[in-house]
Design a protein around this motif. Structure first.
Motif, PDB file in Angstrom:
ATOM      1  N   ALA A   4      18.678  -0.023   2.006  1.00  0.00           N
ATOM      2  CA  ALA A   4      19.743   0.980   2.050  1.00  0.00           C
ATOM      3  C   ALA A   4      19.298   2.312   1.464  1.00  0.00           C
ATOM      4  CB  ALA A   4      20.971   0.465   1.315  1.00  0.00           C
ATOM      5  N   ASP A   5      18.424   2.256   0.475  1.00  0.00           N
ATOM      6  CA  ASP A   5      17.988   3.494  -0.164  1.00  0.00           C
ATOM      7  C   ASP A   5      16.594   3.313  -0.760  1.00  0.00           C
ATOM      8  OD1 ASP A   5      18.438   1.924  -2.413  1.00  0.00           O
ATOM      9  OD2 ASP A   5      20.183   3.056  -3.066  1.00  0.00           O
ATOM     10  N   PHE A  25       9.935  12.877  -4.012  1.00  0.00           N
ATOM     11  CA  PHE A  25       8.825  12.898  -3.053  1.00  0.00           C
ATOM     12  C   PHE A  25       9.200  12.154  -1.775  1.00  0.00           C
ATOM     13  CE2 PHE A  25       5.103  11.011  -1.069  1.00  0.00           C
ATOM     14  CZ  PHE A  25       4.221  12.076  -0.989  1.00  0.00           C
ATOM     15  N   ALA A  26       9.827  10.993  -1.913  1.00  0.00           N
ATOM     16  CA  ALA A  26      10.181  10.179  -0.756  1.00  0.00           C
ATOM     17  C   ALA A  26      11.243  10.832   0.119  1.00  0.00           C
ATOM     18  CB  ALA A  26      10.667   8.804  -1.211  1.00  0.00           C
ATOM     19  N   GLU A  27      12.119  11.613  -0.478  1.00  0.00           N
ATOM     20  CA  GLU A  27      13.268  12.120   0.261  1.00  0.00           C
ATOM     21  C   GLU A  27      13.213  13.598   0.611  1.00  0.00           C
ATOM     22  OE1 GLU A  27      16.432  10.852  -2.324  1.00  0.00           O
ATOM     23  OE2 GLU A  27      16.328   8.785  -1.570  1.00  0.00           O
ATOM     24  N   MET A  28      12.201  14.339   0.128  1.00  0.00           N
ATOM     25  CA  MET A  28      12.153  15.772   0.427  1.00  0.00           C
ATOM     26  C   MET A  28      11.875  16.004   1.916  1.00  0.00           C
ATOM     27  SD  MET A  28       8.518  16.884  -1.413  1.00  0.00           S
ATOM     28  CE  MET A  28       9.356  17.142  -2.910  1.00  0.00           C
ATOM     29  N   PHE A  56       8.722   4.526   7.474  1.00  0.00           N
ATOM     30  CA  PHE A  56       9.470   3.408   8.046  1.00  0.00           C
ATOM     31  C   PHE A  56      10.983   3.459   7.855  1.00  0.00           C
ATOM     32  CE2 PHE A  56       5.195   1.740   7.601  1.00  0.00           C
ATOM     33  CZ  PHE A  56       5.010   1.116   8.830  1.00  0.00           C
ATOM     34  N   TYR A  57      11.485   4.105   6.819  1.00  0.00           N
ATOM     35  CA  TYR A  57      12.912   3.976   6.511  1.00  0.00           C
ATOM     36  C   TYR A  57      13.670   5.289   6.379  1.00  0.00           C
ATOM     37  CZ  TYR A  57      11.514  -0.799   5.635  1.00  0.00           C
ATOM     38  OH  TYR A  57      11.001  -2.053   5.780  1.00  0.00           O
ATOM     39  N   ALA A  58      12.995   6.388   6.297  1.00  0.00           N
ATOM     40  CA  ALA A  58      13.686   7.676   6.139  1.00  0.00           C
ATOM     41  C   ALA A  58      14.409   8.048   7.434  1.00  0.00           C
ATOM     42  CB  ALA A  58      12.680   8.759   5.762  1.00  0.00           C
ATOM     43  N   SER A  59      15.105   9.152   7.398  1.00  0.00           N
ATOM     44  CA  SER A  59      15.802   9.621   8.593  1.00  0.00           C
ATOM     45  C   SER A  59      14.787   9.928   9.698  1.00  0.00           C
ATOM     46  CB  SER A  59      16.617  10.873   8.265  1.00  0.00           C
ATOM     47  OG  SER A  59      15.753  11.921   7.888  1.00  0.00           O
ATOM     48  N   PRO A  60      15.205   9.895  10.944  1.00  0.00           N
ATOM     49  CA  PRO A  60      14.273  10.121  12.058  1.00  0.00           C
ATOM     50  C   PRO A  60      13.505  11.442  11.978  1.00  0.00           C
ATOM     51  CG  PRO A  60      16.331   9.247  12.889  1.00  0.00           C
ATOM     52  CD  PRO A  60      16.540   9.521  11.426  1.00  0.00           C
ATOM     53  N   LYS A  65       7.856  13.596  10.956  1.00  0.00           N
ATOM     54  CA  LYS A  65       7.008  14.563  10.255  1.00  0.00           C
ATOM     55  C   LYS A  65       5.983  13.890   9.332  1.00  0.00           C
ATOM     56  CE  LYS A  65      10.705  17.961   9.893  1.00  0.00           C
ATOM     57  NZ  LYS A  65      11.612  18.603   8.931  1.00  0.00           N
ATOM     58  N   THR A  66       6.095  12.584   9.151  1.00  0.00           N
ATOM     59  CA  THR A  66       5.219  11.864   8.228  1.00  0.00           C
ATOM     60  C   THR A  66       3.971  11.399   8.975  1.00  0.00           C
ATOM     61  OG1 THR A  66       7.126  11.150   6.944  1.00  0.00           O
ATOM     62  CG2 THR A  66       5.067   9.927   6.613  1.00  0.00           C
TER      63      THR A  66
END
Length: 173
Positions: A4-5, A25-28, A56-60, A65-66
């Motif tokens: 979930a997060d 870092f993970a969410e920027m 794998f889990y962040a927003s599209p 961009k990763t």
């Protein structure tokens, strides 16, 4: 498995809560050029688990961009071995071992076929001599016929991380 997060993802991998800079870092929206973190505050976990989350889990929009490959460059064999073992444990705990190629590149333990799946996400952890020589199309301890393949994979769709740069000398320039 779905997370979930980032907090629950990080906690599954490490057994403890992420620091604020690890979550940031993970969410920027975009990856930073420089990370300045004090010794002992989890730079390696920040980068590896942050990259895995983003991939794998962040927003599209963040996922696209990763970069496909994470190149983690260290100056000594001891540091490479420790980092590799830690990443291996995290991938197992997160059930991502089949989704991500984890490769070790250092003298005496150079992976021979890490470049055969260029379409698969990969974490490549190695010593400065092995990684930089390949990135310059002159790979140490390998056949020159494979130089262009590894050169391409270390220079396209990658995030390079140079850690412990104070020990690298001219290779970090």
């Amino acid at each position: 498995m779905f997370y979930a997060d980032f907090r629950s993802f990080f906690q599954t991998a490490t057994g403890h809560e992420p620091f604020a800079h690890q979550k940031q870092f993970a969410e920027m929206p975009a990856l930073p050029i420089l990370i300045a973190v004090l010794t002992g505050l989890g730079k390696f976990a920040t980068v590896v688990l942050g990259w895995l989350w983003r991939r794998f889990y962040a927003s599209p929009d963040i996922r696209c961009k990763t970069p496909l490959r994470l190149i983690y460059c260290l100056p000594t064999r001891t540091l490479v071995e420790q980092a590799y073992e830690e990443a291996k444990v995290w991938l197992e705990r997160l059930n991502l071992g089949n989704e991500v190629n984890l490769e070790l590149l250092m003298g005496g333990a150079v992976a021979k076929n890490w470049d055969l799946e260029p379409e698969k996400p990969a974490i490549i952890i190695g010593t400065q001599d092995q990684l930089v020589s390949r990135a310059l199309n002159r790979g140490y301890a390998m056949s020159r016929y494979r130089w262009p393949i590894q050169y391409a994979q270390l220079n396209n769709d990658v995030l390079w991380v140079m850690d412990e740069v104070q020990l690298m000398g001219i290779g970090a320039s």
